[in-house]
Design a protein around this motif. Structure first.
Motif: not given
Length: 584
Positions: A221-224, A228-232
């Motif tokens: 879910a964090t991609v959205f 488009g990023k998760v962390g770095r």
């Protein structure tokens, strides 16, 4: 408990962090609760993962959304020459016109690696049901093809590509496609008859096969929620996220106001109506297999995501979605994004006057027989400017309780179900019955085309009359397929539709209830319905051929033989001869 699932697991993510997760129910007959690491089938939420994989290849310039699918899968072919017009985008937005779902070997307790080969073989024997790009109709085989695009372009098995490029970068270490039987205790079973049932495998990996947990899906879910990023780590470009969120139904046939299904690329809805009722943008995807049900809901501008996964044959993705909507709306209130929960819609019709002229025209248009996949409906004139509804049960029309009464807004309102009304809509020289009903959490109305009006056709030939009431049993599926047992008797029965000449139903465990035109030829029953969104899905042509002195039935990649010629098995050992075609 209210969802009647064996077990369920939920996670809420806010600004990239899991802020709440909880499990419910049991995973053993003795009552052991699921843990945060218990895996569930996410069903069609897998389509979001497949879309991410395709969009990664688009980001890399290796795939073009508007290129023909046949460019990437040279052996993809259909009987309709227009299949060459199908693009990758059409696979992801359900507008390719492909018949629907290849159910042969779809579910099993042990993996059936040949499933995709069966899909391609079935499509080679199938026609298109609509012109590519003209209408969005939910289609599982489209995503099986999308997964094959990923495999052919990347040069890796689909599941390996996803693991390397999506699951591992996101730290989704437990999430897996079931290429082997899972270790006992790792996947939530359903409990039935006091026993834990064997774990169901969905062999259509790209369309519904992923096993995961809510906490790991929350990482997805964090991609959205983070562009488009998760962390770095960048999983997708901003452009890819934006393209996935475009309402792809806007350019196709609509027969009413926007539905709760407004397909993006991979998404069921890119303007979730429950969140929209609160002035918030939401993207949602639901998923159902036989045993597993899921909802994946994102409020991208507010950094929120919810995952609801459950096991149970009376649970559903609709129930899971209502849970997810409720959680998100409450979270929006708690974070101050909205000041209060959105108000419930009234569900009441207006009280204005209905003229006799208006009533005559409206009743004439809406009465008749409306056909759909798993939704045969007959509407007849009732008293006091109303219509009565009946459904076909066991070959007999059974009247539904109550009536639909015409109101001054031009719709017929149910006297039984609050907030439900129907109206007729004409489009593409067809007449549809469109149902409006209270949706989800009750803060919005949802509209959906329930059926296509069908008038009596020609008379049935002697060959077709002889098939009415006959049953056919599976003859070519893998011995490991659950179609033999899980879905009930693996039969297709040909049934008449009283009062509607020229059309028949194929009904049974695999096809539920599929109308077809029986006037094309003596050996071919053809699909003809063109209904957008859900009620036009999973339609087929049914072909009858003589083999070894018996009349076999084929549709998609399934082959069935007449029940009447199948010998009864004796108690104890039996010897069954399997012919050179591999049919039983």
């Amino acid at each position: 408990k209210e969802t009647d699932s064996t077990s369920a697991s939920v996670a809420l993510v806010s600004d990239g962090k899991i802020v709440w997760s909880q499990t419910f129910g049991r995973v053993t007959p003795a009552g052991k609760k699921p843990s945060a690491t218990t895996l569930y089938g996410v069903g069609s939420v897998s389509k979001v993962v497949t879309t991410i994989a395709v969009m990664q290849l688009v980001d890399e310039g290796k795939v073009s959304l508007d290129a023909p699918v046949a460019r990437y899968i040279p052996d993809f072919a259909m009987q309709s020459p227009q299949y060459k017009q199908i693009t990758v985008r059409m696979l992801l937005n359900h507008s390719a016109g492909v018949p629907g779902t290849n159910f042969a070997d779809l579910w099993s307790h042990t993996p059936i690696p040949s499933y995709v080969d069966g899909v391609l073989a079935g499509l080679r024997n199938s026609r298109l049901k609509t012109t590519p790009g003209a209408m969005n109709v939910y289609c599982n085989d489209c995503f099986t093809l999308a997964g094959e695009v990923v495999e052919r372009v990347s040069g890796m098995p689909f599941q390996d590509y996803v693991t390397k490029n999506i699951l591992e970068p996101l730290g989704m270490k437990r999430s897996v496609y079931p290429t082997s039987v899972s270790k006992p205790g790792t996947v939530a079973p359903i409990i039935a008859g006091g026993k834990a049932q064997p774990i169901e495998i969905t062999n259509a990996f790209a369309t519904g096969g992923l096993l995961s947990t809510p906490e790991e899906m929350a990482r997805l879910a964090t991609v959205f929620t983070n562009d488009g990023k998760v962390g770095r780590k960048r999983i997708l470009s901003s452009s890819a996220i934006d393209q996935m969120a475009v309402d792809e139904t806007a350019g196709g046939l609509r027969v009413g106001p926007p539905s709760f299904l407004r397909y993006g690329l991979g998404w069921d809805c890119v303007q979730d109506p429950a969140l929209k009722s609160a002035g918030v943008l939401g993207w949602t995807k639901g998923g159902d297999t036989v045993d597993y049900h899921a909802s994946f809901a994102i409020a991208p501008h507010d950094g929120l995501g919810v995952v609801v996964l459950g096991a149970g044959r009376s649970f559903s993705s609709i129930a899971a979605e209502t849970v997810a909507q409720t959680i998100l709306l409450n979270a929006l209130v708690e974070t101050g994004a909205i000041t209060e929960m959105p108000k419930q819609v009234s569900g009441r019709p207006g009280n204005g006057k209905v003229t006799a002229r208006m009533a005559k025209a409206k009743i004439a248009r809406i009465t008749g027989t409306f056909l759909a996949q798993n939704g045969t409906l007959r509407l007849t004139k009732g008293k006091s400017r109303s219509v009565r509804a009946a459904t076909l049960v066991g070959g007999v029309w059974v009247k539904n309780p109550g009536r639909f009464v015409l109101r001054n807004d031009g719709a017929f309102w149910s006297t039984e179900v609050a907030g439900t009304s129907i109206r007729s809509v004409k489009s593409w020289d067809r007449t549809y019955v469109v149902q409006r009903s209270l949706g989800g959490v009750g803060t919005y109305y949802s509209h959906v085309a329930r059926g296509q009006k069908t008038r009596p056709g020609g008379s049935l030939s002697p060959a077709w009359k002889a098939r009415v009431g006959q049953k056919w049993l599976l003859a070519n599926e893998s011995p490991d397929s659950l179609s033999w047992s899980l879905l009930g008797p693996p039969a297709v029965e040909i049934a008449a539709i009283p009062g509607l000449s020229g059309y028949l139903l194929a009904r049974g465990a695999l096809v539920e209830s599929v109308p077809f035109d029986a006037t094309t030829s003596d050996t071919l029953g053809t699909m003809f319905l063109e209904i957008p969104l859900g009620f036009g899905r999973d339609l087929y042509d049914f072909e009858f051929t003589m083999q070894d002195g018996e009349e076999y039935l084929s549709f998609d990649s399934s082959v069935l033989r007449p029940e009447a010629t199948v010998p009864s098995l004796a108690t104890g050992g039996n010897a069954i001869a399997i012919g050179p075609r591999g049919l039983v």
